[in-house]
Design a protein around this motif. Structure first.
Motif, PDB file in Angstrom:
ATOM      1  N   THR A 138       0.828  -1.211   0.000  1.00 27.29           N
ATOM      2  CA  THR A 138       0.000   0.000   0.000  1.00 27.29           C
ATOM      3  C   THR A 138       0.858   1.255   0.000  1.00 27.29           C
ATOM      4  N   ALA A 139       1.905   1.250   0.825  1.00 30.27           N
ATOM      5  CA  ALA A 139       2.802   2.410   0.909  1.00 30.27           C
ATOM      6  C   ALA A 139       3.494   2.666  -0.426  1.00 30.27           C
ATOM      7  N   MET A 140       3.937   1.595  -1.090  1.00 28.82           N
ATOM      8  CA  MET A 140       4.630   1.755  -2.363  1.00 28.82           C
ATOM      9  C   MET A 140       3.676   2.218  -3.459  1.00 28.82           C
ATOM     10  N   ASN A 141       2.441   1.762  -3.411  1.00 29.45           N
ATOM     11  CA  ASN A 141       1.453   2.226  -4.389  1.00 29.45           C
ATOM     12  C   ASN A 141       1.165   3.713  -4.214  1.00 29.45           C
ATOM     13  N   ILE A 142       1.089   4.143  -2.949  1.00 28.37           N
ATOM     14  CA  ILE A 142       0.872   5.566  -2.665  1.00 28.37           C
ATOM     15  C   ILE A 142       2.072   6.381  -3.142  1.00 28.37           C
ATOM     16  N   LEU A 143       3.278   5.874  -2.842  1.00 27.01           N
ATOM     17  CA  LEU A 143       4.497   6.571  -3.267  1.00 27.01           C
ATOM     18  C   LEU A 143       4.531   6.715  -4.779  1.00 27.01           C
ATOM     19  N   SER A 144       4.241   5.631  -5.478  1.00 30.02           N
ATOM     20  CA  SER A 144       4.259   5.657  -6.939  1.00 30.02           C
ATOM     21  C   SER A 144       3.262   6.667  -7.495  1.00 30.02           C
ATOM     22  N   HIS A 145       2.054   6.656  -6.929  1.00 28.45           N
ATOM     23  CA  HIS A 145       1.007   7.552  -7.407  1.00 28.45           C
ATOM     24  C   HIS A 145       1.317   9.011  -7.097  1.00 28.45           C
ATOM     25  N   GLU A 146       1.778   9.269  -5.871  1.00 29.93           N
ATOM     26  CA  GLU A 146       1.997  10.643  -5.433  1.00 29.93           C
ATOM     27  C   GLU A 146       3.248  11.287  -6.039  1.00 29.93           C
ATOM     28  N   THR A 147       4.213  10.489  -6.451  1.00 31.86           N
ATOM     29  CA  THR A 147       5.447  11.059  -7.020  1.00 31.86           C
ATOM     30  C   THR A 147       5.372  11.263  -8.528  1.00 31.86           C
ATOM     31  N   ARG A 184      16.039   9.171 -13.454  1.00 30.90           N
ATOM     32  CA  ARG A 184      16.492   8.045 -12.627  1.00 30.90           C
ATOM     33  C   ARG A 184      15.479   7.716 -11.529  1.00 30.90           C
ATOM     34  N   ILE A 185      14.950   8.776 -10.898  1.00 33.79           N
ATOM     35  CA  ILE A 185      13.953   8.553  -9.844  1.00 33.79           C
ATOM     36  C   ILE A 185      12.696   7.923 -10.435  1.00 33.79           C
ATOM     37  N   GLN A 186      12.279   8.418 -11.615  1.00 33.76           N
ATOM     38  CA  GLN A 186      11.105   7.856 -12.282  1.00 33.76           C
ATOM     39  C   GLN A 186      11.314   6.385 -12.631  1.00 33.76           C
ATOM     40  N   GLU A 187      12.499   6.034 -13.092  1.00 30.55           N
ATOM     41  CA  GLU A 187      12.812   4.647 -13.422  1.00 30.55           C
ATOM     42  C   GLU A 187      12.769   3.768 -12.172  1.00 30.55           C
ATOM     43  N   LEU A 188      13.301   4.292 -11.058  1.00 32.27           N
ATOM     44  CA  LEU A 188      13.289   3.542  -9.797  1.00 32.27           C
ATOM     45  C   LEU A 188      11.863   3.296  -9.320  1.00 32.27           C
ATOM     46  N   VAL A 189      11.020   4.338  -9.365  1.00 32.34           N
ATOM     47  CA  VAL A 189       9.626   4.201  -8.936  1.00 32.34           C
ATOM     48  C   VAL A 189       8.890   3.197  -9.819  1.00 32.34           C
ATOM     49  N   ASP A 190       9.154   3.237 -11.130  1.00 35.86           N
ATOM     50  CA  ASP A 190       8.516   2.292 -12.056  1.00 35.86           C
ATOM     51  C   ASP A 190       8.943   0.857 -11.762  1.00 35.86           C
ATOM     52  N   LYS A 191      10.216   0.666 -11.449  1.00 34.47           N
ATOM     53  CA  LYS A 191      10.718  -0.681 -11.119  1.00 34.47           C
ATOM     54  C   LYS A 191      10.044  -1.218  -9.861  1.00 34.47           C
ATOM     55  N   ILE A 192       9.936  -0.351  -8.832  1.00 35.63           N
ATOM     56  CA  ILE A 192       9.302  -0.765  -7.587  1.00 35.63           C
ATOM     57  C   ILE A 192       7.834  -1.106  -7.821  1.00 35.63           C
ATOM     58  N   SER A 193       7.153  -0.287  -8.643  1.00 38.03           N
ATOM     59  CA  SER A 193       5.740  -0.536  -8.943  1.00 38.03           C
ATOM     60  C   SER A 193       5.563  -1.861  -9.672  1.00 38.03           C
ATOM     61  N   ARG A 194       6.451  -2.145 -10.616  1.00 42.55           N
ATOM     62  CA  ARG A 194       6.371  -3.407 -11.355  1.00 42.55           C
ATOM     63  C   ARG A 194       6.616  -4.594 -10.433  1.00 42.55           C
ATOM     64  N   TYR A 195       7.578  -4.434  -9.522  1.00 41.89           N
ATOM     65  CA  TYR A 195       7.895  -5.502  -8.576  1.00 41.89           C
ATOM     66  C   TYR A 195       6.681  -5.864  -7.723  1.00 41.89           C
ATOM     67  N   TYR A 196       6.011  -4.829  -7.180  1.00 41.55           N
ATOM     68  CA  TYR A 196       4.867  -5.097  -6.312  1.00 41.55           C
ATOM     69  C   TYR A 196       3.651  -5.578  -7.103  1.00 41.55           C
ATOM     70  N   SER A 197       3.548  -5.146  -8.367  1.00 40.14           N
ATOM     71  CA  SER A 197       2.458  -5.654  -9.217  1.00 40.14           C
ATOM     72  C   SER A 197       2.635  -7.145  -9.463  1.00 40.14           C
TER      73      SER A 197
END
Length: 201
Positions: A138-147, A184-197
């Motif tokens: 949930t926290a990572m989904n919020i981070l991805s959406h809010e950033t 770079r930050i966008q790529e990191l957030v996308d990687k984390i989002s894909r991982y949790y998906s």
């Protein structure tokens, strides 16, 4: 602060509930409540949120343990609760019926005290791990959406600044640095989002 594992004991025989409470009284990490019918258990669950439910199968004349289990599994607020069905019936079909209803485990009467405590320890730990894992997702989904919006602003803004003709070289260097850092930050957030998906899927 010590965390207690909340346990709901459901059995139509009051002495069975009392025996379990006495067993758990020697293990101070558990907090217990009892219910003498399936209907009372469901009513109790409107205000009590146990991590583990010890559920008797046969509870005449009301609804049986299988039906109680199915109804609990329809309640989102109790999705983390572990249900251990308890019965004198030991046939594989009885066990399978419990698992189909949504039970996590099955304990046959007469049960051994050490086995009961061992199961409670395992499911208490598993329950907390699942809760923490869900909070992380949930926290990572919020981070991805809010950033995403501010990151898009940083990347697009730095691109527009970099296209300006009268921008000093030193300023261009910093603009490029901001743009690269944003990517770079966008790529990191996308990687984390894909991982949790993938993990959730």
């Amino acid at each position: 602060m010590k965390k207690f594992t909340k346990v709901l004991i459901v059995d139509d025989e009051p002495q069975n509930v009392q025996v379990m409470k006495e067993i758990l009284s020697f293990h101070p990490s558990y907090e217990c409540r009892g219910a003498k019918s399936g209907e009372e258990a469901l009513e109790t669950l409107t205000s009590y949120f146990p991590e583990i439910i010890l559920l008797d199968v046969m509870m005449p004349p009301g609804i049986d343990g299988y039906e109680v289990c199915r109804r609990i599994r329809c309640q989102n607020e109790h999705r983390f609760a572990k249900i251990i069905m308890i019965s004198g019936m030991s046939m594989i079909d009885d066990r399978l019926k419990g698992y189909e209803a949504g039970a996590d485990d099955y304990l046959t009467k007469p049960y051994v005290e050490s086995e009961l405590i061992a199961k409670l320890k395992v499911y208490s730990k598993l329950n907390r791990m699942e809760e923490v894992d869900t909070l992380k997702t949930t926290a990572m989904n919020i981070l991805s959406h809010e950033t995403r919006t501010p990151l898009n602003g940083i990347i697009l803004g730095s691109e527009l600044l970099g296209e300006m003709d009268n921008l000093p070289e030193k300023a261009k260097h910093y603009v490029e640095l901001v743009h690269e850092s944003g990517l770079r930050i966008q790529e990191l957030v996308d990687k984390i989002s894909r991982y949790y998906s993938i993990k959730d899927g």
